[in-house]
Design an enzyme around this catalytic site. Sequence first.
Site, PDB file in Angstrom:
ATOM      1  N   GLY A 196       0.636  -5.058   0.853  1.00  0.00           N
ATOM      2  CA  GLY A 196      -0.597  -5.369  -0.215  1.00  0.00           C
ATOM      3  C   GLY A 196      -0.060  -5.459  -1.118  1.00  0.00           C
ATOM      4  CD  GLU A 238      -2.585  -7.473   2.895  1.00  0.00           C
ATOM      5  OE1 GLU A 238      -2.310  -7.078   2.252  1.00  0.00           O
ATOM      6  OE2 GLU A 238      -2.726  -8.070   3.845  1.00  0.00           O
ATOM      7  CB  ALA A 267      -0.732  -0.144   0.911  1.00  0.00           C
ATOM      8  CD  GLU A 269       1.445  -5.641   5.454  1.00  0.00           C
ATOM      9  OE1 GLU A 269       2.630  -6.628   6.107  1.00  0.00           O
ATOM     10  OE2 GLU A 269       1.212  -6.229   4.962  1.00  0.00           O
TER      11      GLU A 269
HETATM   12  N1  CO8 Z   1       4.286   2.954  -0.528  1.00  0.00           N
HETATM   13  C1  CO8 Z   1       4.783   3.951  -0.864  1.00  0.00           C
HETATM   14  N2  CO8 Z   1       6.053   4.666  -1.537  1.00  0.00           N
HETATM   15  C2  CO8 Z   1       7.163   3.493  -1.724  1.00  0.00           C
HETATM   16  C3  CO8 Z   1       6.629   2.176  -1.074  1.00  0.00           C
HETATM   17  C4  CO8 Z   1       5.309   1.772  -1.110  1.00  0.00           C
HETATM   18  N3  CO8 Z   1       5.052   1.077  -0.352  1.00  0.00           N
HETATM   19  N4  CO8 Z   1       7.575   0.985  -1.669  1.00  0.00           N
HETATM   20  C5  CO8 Z   1       8.808   1.913  -2.237  1.00  0.00           C
HETATM   21  N5  CO8 Z   1       8.277   2.625  -2.256  1.00  0.00           N
HETATM   22  C6  CO8 Z   1       8.370   4.972  -3.389  1.00  0.00           C
HETATM   23  C7  CO8 Z   1       9.726   5.025  -1.925  1.00  0.00           C
HETATM   24  O1  CO8 Z   1       9.932   5.919  -0.896  1.00  0.00           O
HETATM   25  C8  CO8 Z   1      11.098   5.504  -3.052  1.00  0.00           C
HETATM   26  O2  CO8 Z   1      10.425   6.741  -3.152  1.00  0.00           O
HETATM   27  P1  CO8 Z   1      11.622   8.385  -3.872  1.00  0.00           P
HETATM   28  O3  CO8 Z   1      12.573   7.839  -4.386  1.00  0.00           O
HETATM   29  O4  CO8 Z   1      10.956   9.614  -3.587  1.00  0.00           O
HETATM   30  O5  CO8 Z   1      12.068   7.858  -2.187  1.00  0.00           O
HETATM   31  C9  CO8 Z   1      10.861   4.514  -4.478  1.00  0.00           C
HETATM   32  O6  CO8 Z   1       9.094   3.810  -4.094  1.00  0.00           O
HETATM   33  C10 CO8 Z   1      11.813   3.312  -4.362  1.00  0.00           C
HETATM   34  O7  CO8 Z   1      12.152   2.642  -3.372  1.00  0.00           O
HETATM   35  P2  CO8 Z   1      13.675   2.822  -2.471  1.00  0.00           P
HETATM   36  O8  CO8 Z   1      14.115   4.067  -2.633  1.00  0.00           O
HETATM   37  O9  CO8 Z   1      13.404   2.372  -1.501  1.00  0.00           O
HETATM   38  O10 CO8 Z   1      13.693   1.055  -3.607  1.00  0.00           O
HETATM   39  P3  CO8 Z   1      15.019   0.100  -2.403  1.00  0.00           P
HETATM   40  O11 CO8 Z   1      15.297  -0.516  -3.305  1.00  0.00           O
HETATM   41  O12 CO8 Z   1      15.877   1.002  -1.629  1.00  0.00           O
HETATM   42  O13 CO8 Z   1      13.867  -0.245  -1.760  1.00  0.00           O
HETATM   43  C11 CO8 Z   1      11.788  -1.738  -0.336  1.00  0.00           C
HETATM   44  C12 CO8 Z   1      13.147  -1.437  -2.083  1.00  0.00           C
HETATM   45  C13 CO8 Z   1      12.824  -2.998   0.359  1.00  0.00           C
HETATM   46  C14 CO8 Z   1      10.736  -2.594  -1.753  1.00  0.00           C
HETATM   47  C15 CO8 Z   1      11.572  -0.084  -0.200  1.00  0.00           C
HETATM   48  O14 CO8 Z   1      11.354   0.796  -0.667  1.00  0.00           O
HETATM   49  C16 CO8 Z   1      10.559  -1.272   1.051  1.00  0.00           C
HETATM   50  O15 CO8 Z   1      10.504  -1.325   2.315  1.00  0.00           O
HETATM   51  N6  CO8 Z   1       9.378  -0.411   0.157  1.00  0.00           N
HETATM   52  C17 CO8 Z   1       7.941  -0.327   1.496  1.00  0.00           C
HETATM   53  C18 CO8 Z   1       7.839  -1.330   1.790  1.00  0.00           C
HETATM   54  C19 CO8 Z   1       6.725  -1.908   2.667  1.00  0.00           C
HETATM   55  O16 CO8 Z   1       6.520  -2.004   3.511  1.00  0.00           O
HETATM   56  N7  CO8 Z   1       5.376  -2.704   1.971  1.00  0.00           N
HETATM   57  C20 CO8 Z   1       4.268  -2.912   2.769  1.00  0.00           C
HETATM   58  C21 CO8 Z   1       3.890  -1.163   2.921  1.00  0.00           C
HETATM   59  S1  CO8 Z   1       1.913  -1.602   3.826  1.00  0.00           S
HETATM   60  C22 CO8 Z   1       0.451  -2.313   3.347  1.00  0.00           C
HETATM   61  O17 CO8 Z   1       0.898  -2.894   2.269  1.00  0.00           O
HETATM   62  C23 CO8 Z   1      -0.376  -2.515   3.762  1.00  0.00           C
HETATM   63  C24 CO8 Z   1      -1.241  -3.343   3.702  1.00  0.00           C
HETATM   64  C25 CO8 Z   1      -2.933  -3.575   3.940  1.00  0.00           C
HETATM   65  C26 CO8 Z   1      -3.500  -1.675   4.133  1.00  0.00           C
HETATM   66  C27 CO8 Z   1      -5.014  -1.843   4.749  1.00  0.00           C
HETATM   67  C28 CO8 Z   1      -5.813  -0.452   4.453  1.00  0.00           C
HETATM   68  C29 CO8 Z   1      -5.161   0.467   5.493  1.00  0.00           C
END
Ligand code: CO8
Length: 273
Positions: free
Chosen positions: A124, A127, A79, A147
């Site tokens: 997400g 999921e 998400a 998460e």
């Molecule tokens: N949301 C928003 N932006 C994101 C997300 C995300 N989930 N994942 C990556 N990005 C963005 C980064 O902020 C970055 O943006 P910017 O270039 O502006 O800094 C860009 O994408 C590239 O990402 P990274 O620089 O972080 O890339 P890396 O190769 O270093 O890392 C990862 C890749 C490991 C995937 C890392 O980006 C990461 O950890 N992302 C988050 C993963 C995460 O925690 N996902 C779970 C999110 S919570 C969720 O899904 C809940 C679902 C249920 C919701 C229920 C409703 C309330």
Amino acid sequence: MTTPAKVQNNTYHNLTYEEKHGDLKGVALVTFNRPKVLNAISQAMLEELLTVLEHVQKSHVIKVLVLTGAGDKAFIAGADISQFEKMTSKEAAELAKFGQKVFTRLEELPQPTIAAVNGYALGGGCELALSCDFIYAGENAQLGQPEVNLGILPGWGGTQRLSRLVGKPMAKELVFTGKIIYAHEAQRLGIVNKVCHDAQLMEDVMKIAKLILSKGPLAIAQAKRVIEDGYHKELIDALEMEAEAFAKIFDTEDQKEGARAFLAKRPPQFVGR
Ligand code: CO8
């Protein structure tokens, strides 16, 4: 959180939708398309996906739906986290329920659905992939429910679909640790059906889609419904449901064609009636 606005004129900004032609006629492809944020799911993307699913559900042409991510880094990295900082619990409940509704709609489509996981499928994104009928993944794909790193828990079905798939102890380990696993490990756990060379993922997915296209679509839709609905029933009730579905198919042209073609030693021409 606003009430989902209907997507205007099927114009999509957060995904692309393509119906294939030629020998892939019958296959539709959704590509989640926010590569700058690793295809993170926003409210708008969910609304667009719902519109696509409503279209596919009504379509007599689409026989298989494939879902993938734009770029070579991610299927969906979860998400969109930028929504979370100021989100109230009321808004969180609305978003959780709306995402669950869309993913259940995906799960309940009559057509087979395949997630082509080409990179990160996290939170997400994982999921969503779990709501597809099955997952093919590139060898460098990584899946997980991270998460807890954000101090939250999976909210789009992850606690439920994952535990039903891999069992409670493994689901708990993955969810409690936020551990991210590679495709081969996910395959070993039964989350991923096939691990493909990254560059060949879409080719392999289209190959299996083509194989499905050549089979009787009504039989597949019934089989899918019975597998889904029977999963939570007592075996005796689920078998009854299977027998009913089996009988119903004998009222169709496709069933007669299947038997006739076999006996005439020719390929069947299914018409979906
Ligand atoms: N949301 C928003 N932006 C994101 C997300 C995300 N989930 N994942 C990556 N990005 C963005 C980064 O902020 C970055 O943006 P910017 O270039 O502006 O800094 C860009 O994408 C590239 O990402 P990274 O620089 O972080 O890339 P890396 O190769 O270093 O890392 C990862 C890749 C490991 C995937 C890392 O980006 C990461 O950890 N992302 C988050 C993963 C995460 O925690 N996902 C779970 C999110 S919570 C969720 O899904 C809940 C679902 C249920 C919701 C229920 C409703 C309330």
